[in-house]
Design a protein around this motif. Sequence first.
Motif, PDB file in Angstrom:
ATOM      1  N   ASP A   1       0.893  -0.958   0.017  1.00 50.42           N
ATOM      2  CA  ASP A   1       0.021   0.169  -0.060  1.00 50.42           C
ATOM      3  C   ASP A   1       0.754   1.158  -0.173  1.00 50.42           C
ATOM      4  N   PRO A   2       1.571   1.647  -1.093  1.00 51.49           N
ATOM      5  CA  PRO A   2       2.664   2.653  -1.205  1.00 51.49           C
ATOM      6  C   PRO A   2       1.945   4.045  -1.142  1.00 51.49           C
ATOM      7  N   THR A   3       2.810   4.843  -0.321  1.00 49.89           N
ATOM      8  CA  THR A   3       2.337   6.256  -0.616  1.00 49.89           C
ATOM      9  C   THR A   3       2.795   6.987  -1.669  1.00 49.89           C
ATOM     10  N   ILE A   4       2.271   8.221  -1.967  1.00 50.20           N
ATOM     11  CA  ILE A   4       2.652   8.620  -3.184  1.00 50.20           C
ATOM     12  C   ILE A   4       4.202   8.906  -3.295  1.00 50.20           C
ATOM     13  N   GLU A   5       4.780   9.349  -2.294  1.00 51.55           N
ATOM     14  CA  GLU A   5       6.328   9.449  -2.357  1.00 51.55           C
ATOM     15  C   GLU A   5       7.189   8.337  -2.718  1.00 51.55           C
ATOM     16  N   GLN A   6       6.526   7.074  -2.134  1.00 47.25           N
ATOM     17  CA  GLN A   6       7.104   5.907  -2.454  1.00 47.25           C
ATOM     18  C   GLN A   6       6.984   5.499  -4.221  1.00 47.25           C
ATOM     19  N   LEU A   7       5.879   5.796  -4.608  1.00 45.58           N
ATOM     20  CA  LEU A   7       5.508   5.690  -6.125  1.00 45.58           C
ATOM     21  C   LEU A   7       6.540   6.435  -6.785  1.00 45.58           C
ATOM     22  N   ILE A   8       6.670   7.488  -6.351  1.00 53.79           N
ATOM     23  CA  ILE A   8       7.559   8.323  -7.155  1.00 53.79           C
ATOM     24  C   ILE A   8       8.840   7.993  -7.199  1.00 53.79           C
ATOM     25  N   ALA A   9       9.207   7.586  -6.084  1.00 58.65           N
ATOM     26  CA  ALA A   9      10.592   6.947  -5.960  1.00 58.65           C
ATOM     27  C   ALA A   9      10.820   5.716  -6.823  1.00 58.65           C
ATOM     28  N   TYR A  10       9.824   4.815  -6.762  1.00 61.44           N
ATOM     29  CA  TYR A  10       9.630   3.658  -7.554  1.00 61.44           C
ATOM     30  C   TYR A  10      10.120   3.962  -8.978  1.00 61.44           C
ATOM     31  N   TYR A  11       9.356   4.982  -9.693  1.00 62.57           N
ATOM     32  CA  TYR A  11       9.039   4.927 -11.173  1.00 62.57           C
ATOM     33  C   TYR A  11      10.338   5.741 -11.362  1.00 62.57           C
ATOM     34  N   THR A  12      10.961   6.663 -10.461  1.00 59.13           N
ATOM     35  CA  THR A  12      12.266   7.418 -10.786  1.00 59.13           C
ATOM     36  C   THR A  12      13.247   6.372 -11.002  1.00 59.13           C
ATOM     37  N   GLU A  13      13.513   5.406  -9.832  1.00 53.63           N
ATOM     38  CA  GLU A  13      14.518   4.413 -10.071  1.00 53.63           C
ATOM     39  C   GLU A  13      14.328   3.622 -11.134  1.00 53.63           C
ATOM     40  N   ARG A  14      13.051   3.288 -11.560  1.00 48.48           N
ATOM     41  CA  ARG A  14      12.789   2.361 -12.887  1.00 48.48           C
ATOM     42  C   ARG A  14      13.536   3.170 -14.068  1.00 48.48           C
ATOM     43  N   ASN A  15      13.025   4.259 -13.937  1.00 49.97           N
ATOM     44  CA  ASN A  15      13.712   5.096 -15.267  1.00 49.97           C
ATOM     45  C   ASN A  15      15.229   5.228 -15.129  1.00 49.97           C
ATOM     46  N   ALA A  16      15.801   5.109 -14.262  1.00 49.94           N
ATOM     47  CA  ALA A  16      17.179   5.570 -14.111  1.00 49.94           C
ATOM     48  C   ALA A  16      17.775   4.025 -14.570  1.00 49.94           C
ATOM     49  N   ILE A  17      17.120   3.049 -14.470  1.00 47.75           N
ATOM     50  CA  ILE A  17      17.767   1.736 -14.865  1.00 47.75           C
ATOM     51  C   ILE A  17      17.567   1.733 -16.515  1.00 47.75           C
ATOM     52  N   ILE A  18      16.369   2.316 -16.762  1.00 48.18           N
ATOM     53  CA  ILE A  18      16.208   2.209 -18.329  1.00 48.18           C
ATOM     54  C   ILE A  18      17.040   3.304 -19.044  1.00 48.18           C
ATOM     55  N   VAL A  19      17.578   4.609 -18.467  1.00 51.18           N
ATOM     56  CA  VAL A  19      18.362   5.143 -18.941  1.00 51.18           C
ATOM     57  C   VAL A  19      19.888   4.624 -19.008  1.00 51.18           C
ATOM     58  N   ASN A  20      20.197   3.927 -17.929  1.00 45.24           N
ATOM     59  CA  ASN A  20      21.412   3.053 -18.083  1.00 45.24           C
ATOM     60  C   ASN A  20      21.465   2.081 -19.116  1.00 45.24           C
ATOM     61  N   GLN A  21      20.428   1.573 -19.565  1.00 44.76           N
ATOM     62  CA  GLN A  21      20.206   0.623 -20.626  1.00 44.76           C
ATOM     63  C   GLN A  21      20.042   1.194 -22.018  1.00 44.76           C
ATOM     64  N   LEU A  22      19.598   2.529 -22.041  1.00 48.93           N
ATOM     65  CA  LEU A  22      19.265   2.781 -23.351  1.00 48.93           C
ATOM     66  C   LEU A  22      20.334   4.119 -23.748  1.00 48.93           C
ATOM     67  N   GLY A  23      20.666   4.765 -22.685  1.00 43.38           N
ATOM     68  CA  GLY A  23      21.193   5.941 -22.946  1.00 43.38           C
ATOM     69  C   GLY A  23      20.697   7.063 -23.586  1.00 43.38           C
ATOM     70  N   ASP A  24      21.123   7.648 -24.661  1.00 44.36           N
ATOM     71  CA  ASP A  24      20.393   8.618 -25.293  1.00 44.36           C
ATOM     72  C   ASP A  24      19.099   8.181 -26.140  1.00 44.36           C
ATOM     73  N   ALA A  25      18.783   6.847 -26.274  1.00 42.92           N
ATOM     74  CA  ALA A  25      17.867   6.403 -26.944  1.00 42.92           C
ATOM     75  C   ALA A  25      16.506   6.426 -26.209  1.00 42.92           C
ATOM     76  N   VAL A  26      16.488   6.986 -24.987  1.00 45.41           N
ATOM     77  CA  VAL A  26      15.080   7.143 -24.359  1.00 45.41           C
ATOM     78  C   VAL A  26      14.293   8.021 -24.887  1.00 45.41           C
TER      79      VAL A  26
END
Length: 400
Positions: free
Chosen positions: A298-323
Amino acid sequence: GKKIWLVLAIAAGVTVLAVVLFALVFNPLTTYYSMSFELVYPTSSTQQYPDGTPFSYRNIISLSTLQDAIEKDERLKNVDVATMVREDHISVSAVTDEDATGTDTTVTYTLNVKGSYFRDEDTAQLFIRCVADATVDDIMERAASLSYGISKETFNGNNFEARLDLLSEEYSTLLETYDTWISTYSAGYRVTVNGVSRSLSDYRAEVYGLYVDGVRSALADECANSGYGLLYGDEDEIVVQEAINERVAQLQQEYQLNESIIAALEAQRDGTSSASAFSVRALTETSSQVGDIIISPDPTIEQLIAYYTERNAIIVNQLGDAVDGESAVTGTLTAAGARAFATKLNGYFTSLNEAAETLKNVTTAIYEQNTFAEFVSQNADSSGDTNIVLVAIAAFVIAF
């Protein structure tokens, strides 16, 4: 006087004839020979074959075992084991004894076979010993056929994430098997493989260093962070660029969706949006479809923001400029990077499979050193035959 001698001569002749008939004709037709023995091998106390399947003592008198037995000695080549089995002229029984603690079990097998198939008692005894030896051979052959490795087809038929799991399973199997042998014998028990004698602890230590926790964790992190998990291929079977492109497209879509979710969550947090488009329930359902980052039920809004932010950081690491959906991939998710990772995995695959082959040889040697038939007595017992002395006396009396 002459009449008496004639009667005695006739009686003696009848006696000799009766003895010959019983000794050479009647007795072999009714006599059974039996011998008792124990089968000693590493897993005999658990009544299992080397591969862990239950040991069936009735296999001792299976047709294939009996055929193997008569091939062991030239004197047995004419024994008709097919008829012997078909007519139930051979049987085996088992008696189980436990020690006072109930931890050590001994099974004694008694093989009983009709004497009419053999020239004499010695041949019958030889046959029973050969049957026991054929059973020993069967156990050792099963041990020699064990495989602890992974086939190349199976390994390459899985994606990189599954390959990591296969390597971990193989590594654990090798160590657990050595632990079993050490508990059965001792860490210092020596086994000779290819002319070299080493202790079981030495063999285990060699395996332990091949794929330690640190290596496994580093490979798992690289696989996850670089986006290789769902890819296939190796340095020989080139990773298909189309598969990389498809994965890149998926991640680009996920990145844009995550950015929208983050913006909506921030607006909801700051009170600038009713968040009708992205309720907490909808966000939770969406989050279950992407990523491996764990959030609370039952996440809070802050937890959800942190989750999607971290997930996107992983995607940036994988794609680089291709995001941005337009530029070329400058991150880790490239065919060259995937091939390099596949090469690493193949190196561990080769090392562990070589260790698996060594373990197979160790197991085979252990069974060869510790598998044999131990007979309770050195001579066969006979039953169902008629005492020749009694036959002689009876024949003489009747004839006289």
